[in-house]
Design a protein around this motif. Structure first.
Motif: not given
Length: 293
Positions: A34-39, A78-79, A85-87, A102-104
Motif C-alpha cells: 500500500p501507499e501511505p495514507m495521505p495526511r 509504518r502506521v 492498507g485498509t484503503w 495483513s495489519a491494522a
C-alpha cells in the motif's frame, strides 16, 4: 516492519510472522504494497494537531502511554502504510469480492489521541474517504475483535452512511465503552456455539435494515480461548466458522468485504500469527465459492 521501540509491551513481530505463515501455506495469494495514507485523509477524521504529532514522531508522553508504546519515526511511517492498507484492501475487494490487510484494524484510536496499541483508526479513515470519493455510499463496519471498537464508534457517531457493529467481551477493555450503531456485549467464557448463535441472530438483521454496499471487517482473533487478553472461549474451528460465516453472508448478497487484522495476543507469537493467517485464508477460500463459475 518497524523496529520494536525500547518502551512498551506490544510485540510487533507478529506482523512479519503472519506474512511468513501466509507464504508458507502454499495458498495462491497475491501481495500488494500500500501507499501511505495521505495526511489530509487522516486529518479529515483525526485532530490535525495529533496527526502532526505523529508525523513528526513527537507524540506527548501521556498519549504514548494510552497507545502503549512510543511513536518513533519508523512507527510513524509504518502506521501511515498500514492505514493505507485498509484503503487498498477495500478497493481490491470491490474488484475481487474479498481482500485482506495483513495489519491494522486499529479500532481504539480516537480523535485526538491513539489508545490500546492503535495510533490512527484505519477503519474510520478508510470509511470516510471511500464515501467522500463515492467509492461506496453506505458502509458497514463489522468488528468482532474481543475488545469493543470504541474509537471507530466515537469517530463515526451520528453518521447515517456508516453503521458500526461491535460484538465483544463485556468485561474487557475499554472500561468505558462508546456507543456503536449496535453493540452486542458477551459474558465471559462464551464458546463456539454461543458465539455463532449470537452472531447469526444479529448480523443478517443489520444487513437487511442498513443495506450497505461495502463492508469493512475487523477480524481480530483474540476471542480465542488461549488469547492472553481475551475473555471468550472460541477454538480454532470456532474462529474459522466465524470468518467463513461473515464472508459468506456478504458475498451471497454480492457485497465486497475487506478485512483488517485486529487483535491477537500470546506468548508464542508464531501461534498467534498462525491464527491470523488461517483467518485470512479461510475468508479467501470462502470468497472463491462465490467467484468461481
Amino acid at each position: 516492519m518497524a523496529p520494536r521501540p525500547e518502551r512498551g509491551t506490544f510485540k510487533f513481530d507478529k506482523y512479519y510472522l503472519v506474512m511468513e505463515a501466509l507464504r508458507d501455506s502454499g495458498a495462491a495469494i497475491t501481495e500488494h504494497a500500500p501507499e501511505p495514507m495521505p495526511r489530509k485523509w487522516l486529518e479529515a477524521v483525526h485532530c490535525p494537531t495529533y496527526v502532526d504529532e505523529v508525523f513528526r514522531a513527537n507524540v506527548p508522553r501521556e498519549k504514548e502511554r494510552r497507545i502503549g508504546f512510543p511513536v518513533t519515526a519508523q512507527i510513524s511511517s509504518r502506521v501511515r502504510h498500514t492505514n493505507g492498507g485498509t484503503w487498498l484492501a477495500a478497493l481490491l475487494a470491490k474488484r475481487h469480492g474479498y481482500a485482506a490487510n495483513s495489519a491494522a484494524g486499529s479500532h481504539h484510536a480516537l480523535h485526538d489521541t491513539g489508545a490500546g496499541y492503535c495510533v490512527f483508526n484505519d477503519l474510520a479513515v478508510s470509511a470516510n474517504r471511500l464515501i467522500a470519493e463515492v467509492a461506496a455510499k453506505r458502509i458497514l463496519i463489522v468488528d468482532l475483535d474481543v475488545h469493543q471498537g470504541d474509537g471507530t464508534a466515537s469517530l463515526l457517531a451520528g453518521r447515517e452512511d456508516v453503521f458500526t457493529f461491535s460484538m465483544h467481551a463485556e468485561k474487557n477493555f475499554p472500561v468505558r465503552k462508546a456507543r456503536s450503531s449496535l453493540d452486542v456485549a458477551l459474558p465471559d467464557g462464551v464458546d463456539d456455539d454461543g458465539y455463532m448463535d449470537t452472531l447469526n441472530r444479529h448480523l443478517p438483521e443489520v444487513l437487511t435494515h442498513f443495506a450497505p454496499d461495502l463492508v469493512l471487517y475487523q477480524a481480530g482473533v483474540d476471542p480465542h480461548a488461549q488469547d492472553r487478553l481475551g475473555r471468550l472461549a472460541l477454538t480454532d474451528g470456532g474462529l474459522e466458522a466465524r470468518d467463513r460465516y461473515v464472508v459468506s453472508e456478504m458475498r451471497r448478497r454480492a457485497l465486497p468485504i475487506a478485512s483488517a487484522l485486529g487483535g491477537g495476543y500470546g506468548e508464542d507469537q508464531r501461534e498467534v500469527a498462525a491464527r491470523h493467517a488461517r483467518s485470512m485464508l479461510a475468508m479467501a477460500d470462502e470468497n472463491i465459492k462465490f467467484t468461481v463459475v
